[in-house]
Structures are given as structure tokens and as C-alpha cells.
Design an enzyme around this catalytic site. Structure first.
Site, PDB file in Angstrom:
ATOM      1  N   GLU A  47       3.183   0.280  -0.441  1.00  0.00           N
ATOM      2  CA  GLU A  47       2.849   0.679  -1.934  1.00  0.00           C
ATOM      3  C   GLU A  47       2.145  -0.385  -2.538  1.00  0.00           C
ATOM      4  O   GLU A  47       3.220  -1.133  -3.498  1.00  0.00           O
ATOM      5  CB  GLU A  47       3.709   1.472  -2.565  1.00  0.00           C
ATOM      6  CG  GLU A  47       3.387   1.877  -3.855  1.00  0.00           C
ATOM      7  CD  GLU A  47       4.474   2.430  -4.906  1.00  0.00           C
ATOM      8  OE1 GLU A  47       4.298   2.918  -5.784  1.00  0.00           O
ATOM      9  OE2 GLU A  47       5.695   2.527  -4.321  1.00  0.00           O
ATOM     10  N   LYS A  51       0.541   4.234  -0.022  1.00  0.00           N
ATOM     11  CA  LYS A  51       1.042   5.030  -1.513  1.00  0.00           C
ATOM     12  C   LYS A  51       0.222   3.987  -2.279  1.00  0.00           C
ATOM     13  O   LYS A  51       0.293   2.604  -2.417  1.00  0.00           O
ATOM     14  CB  LYS A  51       2.333   5.009  -1.858  1.00  0.00           C
ATOM     15  CG  LYS A  51       2.521   5.447  -3.084  1.00  0.00           C
ATOM     16  CD  LYS A  51       3.862   5.786  -3.312  1.00  0.00           C
ATOM     17  CE  LYS A  51       4.152   6.085  -4.922  1.00  0.00           C
ATOM     18  NZ  LYS A  51       5.826   6.620  -5.163  1.00  0.00           N
ATOM     19  N   GLY A  70       1.843   6.487 -14.622  1.00  0.00           N
ATOM     20  CA  GLY A  70       1.669   6.542 -16.117  1.00  0.00           C
ATOM     21  C   GLY A  70       0.758   7.605 -16.501  1.00  0.00           C
ATOM     22  O   GLY A  70       0.655   7.840 -17.671  1.00  0.00           O
TER      23      GLY A  70
END
Length: 367
Positions: A202, A244, A288
Site C-alpha cells: 500500500e 492497495k 479522506g
């Protein structure tokens, strides 16, 4: 390499394995099967791997005292939601939560398995300042990784996650930052596969800042090129991994407001130029975004297929946020919170096949 040298190295590996220094060869087909199962059509991953401090902050934000017990109670709410496995393929746990149990004493990994969900684990230990590079960070946690992975697999984890954070700024990111984080993720991935655990790598390019969407695309591409070069250098089996990463988005202070279609176009262009087709799937982070925005943008990507890899999700707040708000720490509202969670999993499950419709958002209110 001469044949006698190859034979000598094979003999030395055999001797070391008898001494317990080298694990058995991993089951490559199991790694492939697990990776593919995590990105099955209509399914994605619930990221519930918040550190104790982050989980506590989220509980305090809704007026709940943050203790190991309240964190356990909240996680129980998530993992026992009826129908979780319909659209969730795996759940990423944290060191605390993988050791916790439900009220009746059932370990969380077993609860997930009973729902048809694969347990996973976050194995990095956070970030530290990158020496000589102000404002940049490198992820830590390689020390002791082999032993931790062996324990986590014994507990029930079949996949893992390692996160690196990349900041866009004046002169950032540096080549040193991309190289250091790529190398660390590649070493982690190799250790995971050695342990029979599928690694999720990630690299997250953060949304913080006033950079343009074009600059985000440029940095994301450079980050992924460095990552896959490092993975190749460590002989990581790409078919037994997942990526990811962030969607290509403008900085939060940029003032840009791209449409879902523009985000999908830029993100897919970036992925096609950098992510090998051998990778089974890309599970995007919400990073976010609002819960609905994350769903709509994922759906837009999946209406523009087919792709070389599955395009799915590994969301934390975009799945948990509505459930957390609906719960508020009230035991009488557990079912409301679980309905909110399942609603978001259903919407995102549809987005993985490009079949999400805005009308689906009305289903929760009508329930």
C-alpha cells in the site's frame, strides 16, 4: 551459474531448513487462490486495522470512552454484522483486534471465517522520519517481521498489509523516499509469501496539499514504478499479491473538482502504465474521500472495463464512518450501525462491477 554451485546452494538451504532457519517453501497456488478470492466480483476489503490510538480518537469523537473493551465492542459490531460476507471478502485486523473475541469468547478471526471472510493483518509498525530528507517518511517494522507473520498465520491471518505514505510538496517526493519505501515493501512482501501470507502493498500518495490532479498522477506513477521495480528485485510472485493505493485526485487545497469520470480516466491511465497485468487486483483506499464519493468514483472505473486486473476497494472510514455515527456508543443502536455498514458494503460491492446506481442510497432510509 555452474551446476555444481546450484547443487551446493540447494544442499545448504536443505541443511539450514533442518536446523529451523529457513521456512518451508510456500504453497504458491494457495497464495494465488487467496489473492483472487480477495478481489472476487462484487466484493472488497474492510480495512479495520486502525492503531489503538487512531481507533481511540474515533471513539472519542462520538463521545465514547476509549478503552480496550470499547474498542473490542465496536469491532464486534462490525465483524458480526449479518451478511458481512456477501460483499466483504477480507478484513484487515490490527495486533490488538486479531487477539480479541466476541462476548461469547469466539476469536475474531473465527467470527470472520464463519462469515466467509478472510482474516488479514497490518504488519508494519508505523512511520519514521527519513534520514536526510526533511518532510519525508519511511515505514518501519521489518525487524521481527518473520516471527510476527508466523504467529499471525497461526492465529488465522491469510493476508497482510504494509502502508507507506508519500507526500507531495516542493521538491517532494524524492527519489530516495520512493526507493526506501519501495524496498521496504518488497522485503515485507517476500517475507509474507515465505510465510504463506498474501501481501497487500500500500503506497499512499496523500491528498494533503494544493497540488493538481495531474501532479498526483505523475507522483503516483513514479511511486508505483519504484515499487514494482523493487518487488521484481526481491523475486516476489506478483500473482500472489494485491496493490492497495490511492485514486488519482487533486490536493484537498487545490480548488479542483474533477468529475467521477475524470478521476476514473486519470486513475486507470496511471494504473495501466505502471501495474503489471500479473497482479490479480487493485483495491483502492478511500483516503479522506466521503463515503459516497469513494463509491461513485470506484463505480466510474468499473464502467470503463475490462481491465488487466480486478478493480475493487479496501476502505476504512468510507465503510466504517456511517456505522460509527449510527452507533454512537449506544448498545440499543447496534443494529442501526450494522445496517449502515452493510448498506455501504452493498453499494461498494455493486461499484466493483459498475452496477452502482445513486438510487441505492435511498435503500437505507427505506429499511
Amino acid at each position: 551459474m555452474a551446476q555444481d554451485q546450484v547443487d551446493l546452494e540447494r544442499f545448504e538451504r536443505t541443511v539450514r531448513s533442518l536446523d529451523g532457519d529457513v521456512p518451508e517453501e510456500p504453497d504458491v497456488e494457495e497464495l494465488r487462490r487467496t489473492a483472487r478470492a480477495l478481489v472476487a466480483d462484487g466484493k472488497g476489503i474492510l480495512a479495520a486495522d486502525e492503531s489503538n490510538s487512531t481507533a481511540s480518537k474515533r471513539l472519542k469523537a462520538i463521545g465514547v470512552d476509549a478503552t480496550p473493551e470499547t474498542r473490542r465492542t465496536y469491532r464486534q459490531l462490525l465483524f458480526t454484522a449479518p451478511g458481512l460476507g456477501e460483499h466483504i471478502s477480507g478484513v484487515i485486523l490490527y495486533d490488538e483486534s486479531i487477539r480479541q473475541s466476541t462476548d461469547d469468547g469466539t476469536p475474531f478471526p473465527r467470527v470472520l471465517q464463519d462469515q466467509g471472510v478472510i482474516p488479514g493483518i497490518k504488519t508494519d509498525t508505523g512511520t519514521a522520519a527519513l534520514a536526510g530528507h526533511s518532510g519525508e517518511k519511511v515505514t518501519t517494522g521489518l525487524d521481527g517481521q518473520r516471527d510476527r507473520l508466523a504467529e499471525y498465520r497461526q492465529i488465522g491471518a491469510r493476508f497482510a498489509k504494509w502502508r507507506a505514505v508519500i507526500q507531495i510538496g516542493d521538491g517532494l517526493p524524492s527519489a530516495a523516499c520512493l526507493g526506501a519505501n519501495g524496498h521496504a515493501m518488497a522485503r515485507y512482501a517476500a517475507l509474507c509469501q515465505e510465510a504463506g501470507v498474501v501481501p497487500i502493498v500500500e503506497p499512499e500518495v496523500l491528498m494533503d496539499g494544493d497540488h493538481s490532479m495531474a501532479r498526483c498522477e505523475e507522483v503516483t506513477a513514479a511511486t508505483l514504478r519504484a515499487l514494482y521495480e523493487a518487488l521484481a528485485g526481491q523475486d516476489v510472485l506478483l500473482e500472489g499479491t494485491l496493490l492497495k493505493t490511492n485514486m488519482v485526485l487533486p490536493g484537498t487545497d487545490s480548488g479542483e473538482q474533477p468529475s467521477p469520470e475524470e478521476v476514473a480516466e486519470a486513475t486507470l491511465r496511471c494504473m495501466r502504465r505502471t501495474v503489471p497485468a500479473a497482479v490479480p487486483g487493485i483495491v483502492f483506499l478511500s483516503g479522506g474521500q466521503s463515503a459516497v464519493d469513494a463509491t461513485v468514483r470506484l463505480n466510474a472505473m468499473n464502467t470503463n472495463g475490462p481491465h488487466p486486473w480486478s478493480v475493487s476497494f479496501s476502505y476504512a472510514r468510507a465503510l466504517q464512518g456511517p456505522a460509527l455515527d449510527a452507533w454512537g456508543g449506544d448498545e440499543d443502536r447496534v443494529e442501526d450501525a450494522q445496517r449502515a455498514l452493510i448498506h455501504r458494503t452493498r453499494c461498494n460491492g455493486a461499484a466493483t462491477t459498475g452496477t452502482y446506481k445513486s438510487e441505492m442510497e435511498d435503500e437505507l432510509a427505506a429499511a
